[in-house]
Each structure stands twice: as structure tokens, then as C-alpha cells.
Design an enzyme around this catalytic site. Structure first.
Site, short mmCIF file in Angstrom:
data_model
loop_
_atom_site.label_atom_id
_atom_site.label_comp_id
_atom_site.label_asym_id
_atom_site.label_seq_id
_atom_site.Cartn_x
_atom_site.Cartn_y
_atom_site.Cartn_z
N GLY A 15 1.89 -3.30 7.02
CA GLY A 15 2.33 -4.69 7.20
C GLY A 15 3.69 -4.91 6.55
N ARG A 76 1.82 0.76 12.59
CA ARG A 76 0.68 1.55 12.12
C ARG A 76 0.53 2.69 13.12
NH1 ARG A 76 -1.24 -3.88 10.49
NH2 ARG A 76 -1.13 -3.87 8.23
N ASP A 107 -1.21 1.25 0.39
CA ASP A 107 -2.04 2.42 0.08
C ASP A 107 -2.13 3.41 1.24
OD1 ASP A 107 -2.63 1.97 -2.52
OD2 ASP A 107 -4.58 1.05 -2.16
N THR A 129 3.72 -4.72 -0.09
CA THR A 129 2.64 -5.44 0.59
C THR A 129 2.47 -6.80 -0.06
OG1 THR A 129 0.25 -5.58 0.97
CG2 THR A 129 0.94 -4.16 -0.84
N ASP A 131 -0.23 -8.23 -0.34
CA ASP A 131 -1.61 -8.34 -0.83
C ASP A 131 -1.77 -8.08 -2.34
OD1 ASP A 131 -2.22 -8.75 1.83
OD2 ASP A 131 -2.87 -6.69 2.18
N ASP A 133 -2.49 -5.41 -3.71
CA ASP A 133 -3.73 -4.66 -3.87
C ASP A 133 -3.50 -3.18 -4.17
OD1 ASP A 133 -2.69 -4.03 -1.41
OD2 ASP A 133 -4.58 -4.18 -0.32
N ARG A 175 -6.17 -9.22 2.93
CA ARG A 175 -7.09 -8.18 3.37
C ARG A 175 -8.38 -8.26 2.55
NH1 ARG A 175 -5.51 -3.24 6.45
NH2 ARG A 175 -3.38 -3.78 6.01
P1 ADP Z 1 -0.65 -0.06 4.32
O1 ADP Z 1 0.32 1.03 4.08
O2 ADP Z 1 -0.04 -1.43 4.23
O3 ADP Z 1 -1.91 0.09 3.50
P2 ADP Z 1 -2.11 0.92 6.64
O4 ADP Z 1 -3.36 1.16 5.89
O5 ADP Z 1 -2.19 0.33 7.99
O6 ADP Z 1 -1.08 -0.01 5.85
O7 ADP Z 1 -1.36 2.34 6.71
C1 ADP Z 1 -0.08 2.45 7.32
C2 ADP Z 1 0.03 3.78 8.03
O8 ADP Z 1 -0.08 4.84 7.07
C3 ADP Z 1 -1.06 4.09 9.04
O9 ADP Z 1 -0.84 3.50 10.28
C4 ADP Z 1 -0.97 5.60 9.13
O10 ADP Z 1 0.10 5.99 9.96
C5 ADP Z 1 -0.64 5.99 7.69
N1 ADP Z 1 -1.89 6.38 7.01
C6 ADP Z 1 -2.92 5.61 6.63
N2 ADP Z 1 -3.91 6.33 6.08
C7 ADP Z 1 -3.51 7.62 6.15
C8 ADP Z 1 -4.10 8.88 5.75
N3 ADP Z 1 -5.30 8.93 5.19
N4 ADP Z 1 -3.38 10.00 5.96
C9 ADP Z 1 -2.16 9.95 6.53
N5 ADP Z 1 -1.57 8.81 6.92
C10 ADP Z 1 -2.20 7.66 6.73
O1 F6P Z 2 -1.53 -6.07 4.41
C1 F6P Z 2 -0.86 -7.24 4.75
C2 F6P Z 2 -1.68 -8.07 5.70
O2 F6P Z 2 -0.94 -9.23 6.04
C3 F6P Z 2 -3.07 -8.45 5.21
O3 F6P Z 2 -3.05 -9.53 4.31
C4 F6P Z 2 -3.78 -8.73 6.51
O4 F6P Z 2 -5.15 -8.47 6.38
C5 F6P Z 2 -3.15 -7.74 7.46
O5 F6P Z 2 -1.91 -7.34 6.90
C6 F6P Z 2 -2.92 -8.30 8.83
O6 F6P Z 2 -2.43 -7.29 9.64
P1 F6P Z 2 -1.85 -7.54 11.11
O7 F6P Z 2 -0.48 -8.11 10.96
O8 F6P Z 2 -1.85 -6.18 11.72
O9 F6P Z 2 -2.76 -8.51 11.77
#
Ligand code: ADP
Ligand code: F6P
Length: 324
Positions: A15, A76, A107, A129, A131, A133, A175
Site C-alpha cells: 500500500g 502487489r 512486512d 505503511t 498502519d 504495524d 488492516r
Molecule cells: P506490505 O509490504 O505493505 O505488507 P503486502 O503484504 O501486500 O504489503 O506485500 C507487498 C508485496 O511483497 C507482495 O505483493 C509480494 O510481491 C511481496 N511479498 C509478500 N510476501 C512475500 C513473501 N513471503 N516472499 C516474497 N515476497 C513477498
Molecule cells: O496497508 C495499508 C492499507 O491501507 C491497510 O490499512 C488496508 O487494510 C489495506 O492497505 C487496503 O489495501 P487496498 O488499497 O489494496 O484495498
């Protein structure tokens, strides 16, 4: 062993968050100052796999520090969660001469960053982020702007809620984490704050408090609900049916993720971006930049991902005390 880098890449992933542009600017300008070349990788890991890679210089990041969103776009990408996708990503880095990457994200993005590091691409993460978190850090890019945006919106809802003597449930993002809800709850003087980390699902107790508040003469009743709990619209219907008090639900949604970053987000993001580029220039890899106990520090990515974080109990208790 430290491996020297000549060309680095920078990407934003997951995000978006206000302040990401300031972080990109911090990375690019610091890297250039250190004599490194910089490439922008568009659309996170998805863009890496599509080889959407552009050269960046100092002017590429002109006029962006005050802008929300991310000039590199974000995405993503499921493919990058697979070993094949990660191997392909590392191969593309080598093909483009990228021997270090700064990943700005949450994360999930850092899990990907850890994989790239294991495949020999020096990698540094920067927490971006709204969040808040991410366990290893007290600050994440965008949280400050998001809570200020949400706070202002909630103030406005409070005006109309008071005029109509209504109850309002306002759902904020986060989230599975309740930091935005807790901060807005305190800042907006909410009557109730529902956090995923603490909510026991006792809706009758919530209803009883709404009734009690009305008896005590409160004109409005603001309930901040975290998206991790959700169901604000149906909760509003049940509260109205049980109390006879008109109740409205508002889901603030993506407005919380946009807008011009606050001073704090610009400054912290600039410093974190800069620190990330300096770590790469020193030959470091597999590290996350963090802000802990008043200092900018860095952690091993895997250690950081194994850390746990929870709402501070004393803050939650104080928030509850202040509404009575
Ligand atoms: P954030 O980084 O905000 O937590 P996401 O959880 O959607 O957001 O993760 C962002 C991107 O990071 C994912 O779309 C994916 O490409 C990559 N990613 C997430 N988890 C993994 C993983 N376990 N191993 C490798 N890449 C990952
Ligand atoms: O991680 C940031 C965030 O805005 C969260 O607070 C929320 O759950 C999520 O992303 C929403 O994601 P999307 O923009 O893909 O709907």
C-alpha cells in the site's frame, strides 16, 4: 562480508503511504552524493519482473517532497512470492547492473527483500505503511499523515453527529492493527474505541455505554472502529435498533492514504531513505531501517520480521479513562 555496490535500485511496494516520495528522494540524492548510480524500479516487484526500470538522477526527484502517493507507483505481486519469481527478480537485477536495492514498504515487502538479499542482491528495507504495524520500529512512513487526515474527517463528522444528536461509528484503516483507531480515538475524544487487539465482541456492553452516555447528556456518541473488526454498517443498524438513537456508519477508506505528507512524515522519511542509501554504500545488506526509542537504527530483516508488536496497554487504558 560487506560487498561494495555501484548501482542501486529503489522501489515502493504494498500500500502507498504519504511520505514515500520523500523517502525516494532521500535514497536517490544520498546515493548520488555517495557516488552511486540509481535506477527506479516501477510498480514494486511486479515492475521488477517486467523490467520496468528507469535511470534516475537528482532532478528525477525534484518537486516531489510535498506530494502524497509514490512517483514510482506501487503494486502487489503474487509471482514474487514464489522461489522462481524471486530468482528471476535477482537475475533481472544482475542484468541491469543493480547490485543493491532499497525496498520501501511493509512486512510483506520485507519478506521479498529478505529473499533478494539471500540471492546476493544487497537489500535494505524502509518501513512505509500507514498502519504502523511493523514490529521493529516505533514509526512508519505515512502513519502521521493518515491519522491527521482521519482526525480532521472525524472532527467534521462529530459536528453533524452533535447537531442531529446521533451516534456515529467511524471505521478507520489499519488492516489487523489498531494504531490508527487508537490515535484517532484519543485525538478525537471518541466515546468508544474498538481495536482488533482488544475487542471482545461484547456488543451489548457497547450498546449499554451508548445508552448510558445519552442519559448523561452526551449529544453525540463517536465510536471509532478499526477495519480489522469491520462490520460498521451492521453494527450501526443493531445499535440504532437497540437504543432508539439514530446511528450512522462512515468508512473513511482510502482518503486516509492520500494527501500531502505532514512535516513529520517528510522529515522521518527523508532521513530513513537517506540512511538506507548510506547502508548500501557501506556494503550492508539484509537490514531494515527503523526508528526505536528516539534513534534511527537498523535490524537484520529476519530478526525484525520475527519481532512482535502490540498496542501499549497503558495508552489503551488512558484512552478509556478519558472518555468517561
Ligand atoms: P506490505 O509490504 O505493505 O505488507 P503486502 O503484504 O501486500 O504489503 O506485500 C507487498 C508485496 O511483497 C507482495 O505483493 C509480494 O510481491 C511481496 N511479498 C509478500 N510476501 C512475500 C513473501 N513471503 N516472499 C516474497 N515476497 C513477498
Ligand atoms: O496497508 C495499508 C492499507 O491501507 C491497510 O490499512 C488496508 O487494510 C489495506 O492497505 C487496503 O489495501 P487496498 O488499497 O489494496 O484495498
Amino acid at each position: 562480508m560487506a560487498k561494495s555496490v555501484k548501482t542501486i535500485g529503489v522501489l515502493t511496494s504494498g500500500g502507498d503511504a504519504p511520505g514515500m516520495n520523500a523517502a525516494i528522494r532521500g535514497v536517490v540524492r544520498t546515493a548520488i552524493h555517495q557516488g552511486l548510480k540509481v535506477k527506479g524500479i516501477m510498480r514494486g516487484y511486479a515492475g521488477l519482473l517486467q523490467e520496468e526500470i528507469v535511470d534516475m538522477d537528482s532532478t528525477s526527484v525534484s518537486d516531489i517532497i510535498h506530494r502524497g502517493g509514490t512517483i514510482l507507483y506501487t503494486a502487489r505481486c503474487m509471482e514474487f512470492t514464489t522461489p522462481e519469481g524471486q530468482e528471476q527478480g535477482a537475475e533481472i537485477c544482475r542484468k541491469h547492473g543493480i547490485d543493491g536495492i532499497v525496498v520501501i514498504g511493509g512486512d510483506g515487502s520485507f519478506r521479498g527483500a529478505g529473499k533478494l538479499a539471500a540471492l546476493g542482491i544487497n537489500t535494505i528495507g524502509v518501513p512505509g505503511t500507514i498502519d504502523l504495524d511493523i514490529a521493529c520500529t516505533d514509526y512508519t512512513i505515512g502513519f502521521d499523515t493518515a491519522v491527521n487526515t482521519a482526525m480532521e474527517a472525524i472532527d467534521k463528522i462529530r459536528d453533524t453527529s452533535t447537531s442531529h444528536e446521533r451516534c456515529s461509528i467511524i471505521e478507520v484503516m489499519g488492516r489487523n492493527a489498531g494504531y490508527i483507531a487508537l490515535w484517532c480515538g484519543i485525538a478525537n475524544g471518541a466515546e468508544d474505541i474498538l481495536l482488533p487487539e482488544r475487542y471482545d465482541g461484547d456488543e451489548q456492553a457497547l450498546i449499554n455505554r451508548v445508552i448510558e452516555n445519552r442519559k448523561r447528556g452526551k449529544k453525540h456518541n463517536i465510536i471509532i472502529n478499526a477495519e480489522g473488526i469491520g462490520h460498521s454498517a451492521s453494527m450501526a443498524r443493531r445499535i440504532e435498533a437497540a437504543t432508539g438513537i439514530e446511528t450512522r456508519a462512515t468508512i473513511l477508506g482510502h482518503m486516509q492514504r492520500g494527501g500531502t505528507p505532514t512535516c513529520k512524515d517528510r522529515v522521518y522519511a527523508s532521513i530513513m531513505g537517506s540512511k538506507a542509501a548510506l547502508l548500501l554504500a557501506e556494503g550492508k545488506s539484509n537490514r531494515l531501517v527503523a526508528y526505536k526509542n528516539g534513534d534511527y537504527v537498523d535490524f537484520d530483516i529476519q530478526e525484525a520480521l520475527n519481532m512482535k508488536k502490540d498496542i501499549q496497554e497503558d495508552q489503551y487504558e488512558i484512552a478509556k479513562m478519558l472518555v468517561r
